[in-house]
Design an enzyme around this catalytic site. Structure first.
Site, mmCIF file in Angstrom:
data_model
loop_
_atom_site.group_PDB
_atom_site.id
_atom_site.type_symbol
_atom_site.label_atom_id
_atom_site.label_comp_id
_atom_site.label_asym_id
_atom_site.label_seq_id
_atom_site.Cartn_x
_atom_site.Cartn_y
_atom_site.Cartn_z
ATOM 1 N N THR A 1 1.468 -1.766 -40.059
ATOM 2 C CA THR A 1 1.884 -1.709 -41.610
ATOM 3 C C THR A 1 2.264 -2.574 -41.940
ATOM 4 O O THR A 1 2.647 -3.163 -43.062
ATOM 5 C CB THR A 1 3.443 -0.640 -40.978
ATOM 6 O OG1 THR A 1 2.585 0.064 -40.640
ATOM 7 C CG2 THR A 1 4.111 -0.239 -42.535
ATOM 8 N N HIS B 1 -0.288 -4.328 -43.781
ATOM 9 C CA HIS B 1 -0.820 -3.898 -45.522
ATOM 10 C C HIS B 1 0.759 -4.035 -46.120
ATOM 11 O O HIS B 1 0.819 -4.788 -47.061
ATOM 12 C CB HIS B 1 -0.166 -2.666 -44.688
ATOM 13 C CG HIS B 1 -1.385 -1.466 -44.388
ATOM 14 N ND1 HIS B 1 -2.354 -1.936 -44.804
ATOM 15 C CD2 HIS B 1 -1.480 -0.723 -44.015
ATOM 16 C CE1 HIS B 1 -3.180 -1.427 -44.393
ATOM 17 N NE2 HIS B 1 -2.695 -0.435 -43.498
#
Length: 338
Positions: free
Chosen positions: A39, A42
Site C-alpha cells: 500500500t 501504491h
C-alpha cells in the site's frame, strides 16, 4: 524530531518537527522500525492521491516503545514495547453488526491519518498491543502483515492434515504459508518469480512455478486426487482467479486475500459443481494481532528471512526507489532512529 512526508509525484521529504505531547487518550511512541508494504508503494506511485491528505506521513507496519502517556490512558506505561493495530473504528454503526474492523466508516491510520514513518508518533491508546519485554523490535515490525495472514488462515478454517495452496509468493503470501504450516497443514505456494520461489524453499515452504509445472496435476498428485482443501488467492491477477477454482477440491474453501479493484471473470460453475465456498478476508481483528504477537515472541518460524533489508528513515526516498528497482524482495524495514 525527524519526520518524513509524502509530497506527491513519487517524492518524500525528510523534515525536522517539534515533538508533540500526547493528547487525552493518546500515547507517544518512539518508533523503532517501520516496514514498507504494498500500500505504501501504491501511495508512492500516486495511486492513492485522492485518499491521502498530501503532504502526509505514511506507514503502519511498525514497532516501538512508549515514550509518554496522555491523560485518561490506563494499562500502558512509559517503556512498554508496543505495536499499533492501525484501525480507527470509532465511527461504528448498528449496520456494522459489531464487525468494527470492517465498519463502513473505518479509517486506516497511516493512510487516512498520519502514520509511523517518523521518529515519534502520537496514537490513540486503543490501537495498542503490548509486547513482551524480550520481543525483538525488528521482528515485531512484521506483526501487522503477519496479522493479515493469521486473519486469513483463521477465516479459512484450515486444520491439521488439510492441504492449502497459496497463489502468490510475495510477503503476504509467504506469511500466509508460514501460518498455514504452523497449523499442521500441507502447504504449497504457487509463484512465477524464481527468486521468490527460491526464498520460499529456503524457508522450508514447498513452492512451484505454474508456468513450468501444471499446477492442477501437481496438487492432484500431492493429495491423492483430493486437490486443495483451502486456496488462498494472494496474487491479485487473472491467472490466479482462473486456477483457484480448478485446484480447489470438493467443498473446498477459497479465501480472497488480494484486492481486486475492478470486477473480474470467475468460473462460478465450479462453485456449483464442487460446492465451493468463497471467503472474503480484510485486514484483521484483535485476536489475530494477539496470535501474531505470540508467533513473533516464540520466534520458532523463519521470520528473520522475511526481512530483505534495513535502511535509515532518512533514506526514505532511496528506499522506495530501490523497491521499484528490486521487485523480488520481501520486507524492507526503516530504522526510525537513524
Amino acid at each position: 524530531m525527524k519526520a518524513t512526508v509524502y509530497t506527491g509525484n513519487k517524492t518524500f521529504s525528510v523534515l525536522e518537527k517539534e515533538v508533540e505531547s500526547p493528547k487525552t487518550g493518546e500515547v507517544r511512541i518512539k518508533v523503532a522500525y517501520v516496514g514498507v508494504c504494498g500500500t505504501d508503494v501504491h501511495i508512492y506511485h500516486g495511486m492513492m492521491d485522492q485518499r491521502v491528505n498530501i503532504p502526509e506521513t505514511i506507514g503502519h507496519e511498525m514497532s516501538g516503545v512508549i515514550d509518554a502517556v496522555g491523560e485518561g490512558v490506563s494499562g500502558f506505561s512509559v517503556g512498554d514495547k508496543v505495536v499499533v493495530r492501525p484501525l480507527d473504528d470509532r465511527l461504528v454503526k448498528p449496520s456494522d453488526k459489531g464487525f468494527n474492523h470492517i465498519c463502513e466508516d473505518l479509517k486506516f491510520i497511516g493512510i487516512d491519518s498520519p502514520g509511523a514513518m517518523q521518529e515519534y508518533w502520537n496514537v490513540p491508546a486503543f490501537t495498542l498491543h503490548k509486547l513482551n519485554e524480550n520481543t525483538d523490535l525488528k521482528l515485531a515490525a512484521l506483526i501487522e502483515p503477519l496479522s493479515v495472514a493469521t486473519h486469513d488462515v483463521r477465516l479459512s478454517g484450515l486444520t491439521k492434515d488439510e492441504t492449502a495452496v497459496v497463489l502468490g509468493g510475495g510477503p503476504i503470501g509467504l506469511l500466509v504459508a508460514l501460518v498455514a504450516k504452523e497449523t499442521g497443514a500441507q502447504v504449497i505456494v504457487s509463484e512465477v518469480n524464481e527468486k521468490r520461489i527460491a526464498k520460499a524453499q529456503s524457508m522450508g515452504i514447498e513452492a512451484v512455478n505454474p508456468t513450468k509445472t501444471d499446477l492442477v496435476t501437481y496438487v492432484r498428485e500431492k493429495t491423492e486426487g483430493r486437490l486443495a482443501d483451502v486456496v488462498f488467492e494472494v496474487a491479485g491477477v487473472q491467472p490466479a482467479l482462473d486456477i483457484m477454482t480448478e485446484i480447489a477440491g470438493i467443498r473446498g474453501r477459497i479465501v480472497m486475500v488480494a484486492i481486486h479493484g475492478q470486477p473480474k471473470p470467475v468460473n462460478l460453475f465450479k462453485f456449483f459443481w464442487k460446492e465451493l465456498k468463497l471467503i472474503g478476508a480484510r485486514v484483521y481483528e484483535k485476536e489475530d494481532y494477539e496470535k501474531s504477537i505470540a508467533l513473533i515472541s516464540a520466534n520458532e518460524l523463519p521470520f528473520e528471512d522475511m526481512i530483505t533489508d534495513v535502511q535509515p528513515l532518512s533514506d526514505i526516498q532511496q528506499v522506495f526507489e530501490r523497491i521499484d528497482q528490486n521487485p523480488d524482495g520481501m520486507k524492507v524495514l526503516m530504522d526510525c532512529s537513524l
